[in-house]
Design a protein around this motif. Structure first.
Motif, PDB file in Angstrom:
ATOM      1  N   VAL A 288      -3.024   3.964  -3.024  1.00  8.64           N
ATOM      2  CA  VAL A 288      -3.174   4.808  -1.837  1.00  8.64           C
ATOM      3  C   VAL A 288      -4.209   4.216  -0.889  1.00  8.64           C
ATOM      4  N   ARG A 289      -3.858   4.227   0.392  1.00 10.78           N
ATOM      5  CA  ARG A 289      -4.762   3.680   1.419  1.00 10.78           C
ATOM      6  C   ARG A 289      -4.917   4.708   2.536  1.00 10.78           C
ATOM      7  N   GLU A 290      -6.085   5.325   2.593  1.00 14.33           N
ATOM      8  CA  GLU A 290      -6.423   6.257   3.674  1.00 14.33           C
ATOM      9  C   GLU A 290      -7.897   6.582   3.587  1.00 14.33           C
ATOM     10  N   THR A 291      -8.525   6.827   4.703  1.00 13.20           N
ATOM     11  CA  THR A 291      -9.920   7.269   4.725  1.00 13.20           C
ATOM     12  C   THR A 291     -10.233   7.859   6.097  1.00 13.20           C
ATOM     13  N   PRO A 292     -10.978   8.951   6.167  1.00 11.65           N
ATOM     14  CA  PRO A 292     -11.382   9.805   5.048  1.00 11.65           C
ATOM     15  C   PRO A 292     -10.193  10.606   4.539  1.00 11.65           C
ATOM     16  N   LEU A 293     -10.366  11.208   3.382  1.00 13.36           N
ATOM     17  CA  LEU A 293      -9.304  11.999   2.768  1.00 13.36           C
ATOM     18  C   LEU A 293      -9.508  13.477   3.078  1.00 13.36           C
ATOM     19  N   ASN A 294      -8.438  14.136   3.517  1.00 16.47           N
ATOM     20  CA  ASN A 294      -8.541  15.584   3.678  1.00 16.47           C
ATOM     21  C   ASN A 294      -8.069  16.285   2.406  1.00 16.47           C
ATOM     22  N   LYS A 295      -8.146  17.588   2.380  1.00 13.86           N
ATOM     23  CA  LYS A 295      -7.807  18.317   1.152  1.00 13.86           C
ATOM     24  C   LYS A 295      -6.333  18.171   0.786  1.00 13.86           C
TER      25      LYS A 295
ATOM     26  N   PRO B 152       0.832  -1.199   0.000  1.00 23.87           N
ATOM     27  CA  PRO B 152       0.000   0.000   0.000  1.00 23.87           C
ATOM     28  C   PRO B 152       0.877   1.264   0.000  1.00 23.87           C
ATOM     29  N   CYS B 153       0.283   2.352  -0.441  1.00 22.43           N
ATOM     30  CA  CYS B 153       0.971   3.639  -0.435  1.00 22.43           C
ATOM     31  C   CYS B 153       0.350   4.519   0.639  1.00 22.43           C
ATOM     32  N   SER B 154       1.118   4.840   1.672  1.00 24.94           N
ATOM     33  CA  SER B 154       0.616   5.727   2.719  1.00 24.94           C
ATOM     34  C   SER B 154       0.492   7.142   2.171  1.00 24.94           C
ATOM     35  N   VAL B 155      -0.305   7.968   2.832  1.00 33.17           N
ATOM     36  CA  VAL B 155      -0.446   9.348   2.363  1.00 33.17           C
ATOM     37  C   VAL B 155       0.821  10.151   2.637  1.00 33.17           C
TER      38      VAL B 155
END
Length: 221
Positions: free
Chosen positions: A157-164, A121-124
């Protein structure tokens, strides 16, 4: 005189052959089971000859939590399991582990003939560094090289929720030539296990790179 443009693919030029030399990186986001299934599929695929595999320190921690792996020793063998790494098998030998601190590794140079790179996975955090050209370690440097050489770069990409900030960085990376391939599994094929769910996602990524898998699910309507 009419000049035909070469077809582009994932931000770069289509290779004349399916990708044979892959760079696979994993970072500190949840989803290590998807990485395992991706590596297993690549290990089985005879079209792939070489894999340079890079794991960040954060990825090692996630894999320890999610897959019960222990440290860096025999990392590929731990990920693939005994059936894929039996004595004499080629599966694990084509996967070369690279240190994320080795900024002078082969994949850090554009002269090295890598065909494509996948971060899964790709972290933010990794996304942010790639999107903004911050290449202090090998994963980000290899991604930077992939973009500058106009080769396919796939960021799962793996993240939730997404910020701006996350959304802007995905746009930046995509604008630079990367493919944003969110780590979102499919359910329409009726998976009966987590491994099956993760394997089908891995197959989707491989098909996107020009490596379709014979046993992948195909929607028939």
């Amino acid at each position: 005189m009419l000049r035909l443009e070469e077809p582009t693919y994932a931000g770069g030029f289509l290779p004349n052959h399916p990708p044979q030399n892959l760079t696979i990186a994993t970072t500190g986001a949840s989803g290590a089971i998807f990485l395992r299934q991706f590596l297993l599929a690549v290990a089985r695929d005879q079209r792939v000859e070489t894999v340079n595999f890079i794991a960040s320190d954060s990825a090692l921690r996630v894999m320890a939590e999610e897959l019960d792996l222990k440290g860096r020793s025999n990392l590929v063998e731990q990920l693939l399991g005994p059936s894929a790494t039996k004595s004499g098998g080629r599966s694990s030998r084509k996967i070369k582990v690279q240190s994320n601190t080795d900024i002078g590794a082969n994949v850090a140079s554009g002269s090295y003939p890598a065909d494509a790179m996948i971060v899964l996975p790709c972290s933010v955090g990794t996304l942010a560094r790639i999107a903004n050209g911050v290449a202090s370690q090998l994963i980000e440097r290899a991604a930077d090289v992939t973009l500058k050489e106009k080769r396919p770069l796939v960021l799962c990409v793996r993240e939730t929720p997404l910020n701006k900030i996350h959304i802007r960085n995905m746009y930046r990376a995509a604008d630079a030539g990367a493919t944003i391939f969110p780590l979102i599994p499919a359910f329409y094929f009726g998976p009966t296990s987590l491994d099956e769910l993760a394997r089908e996602f891995a197959y989707r990524v491989l098909a996107h790179l020009g490596l379709p898998q014979a046993d992948a699910f195909r929607w028939k309507g």
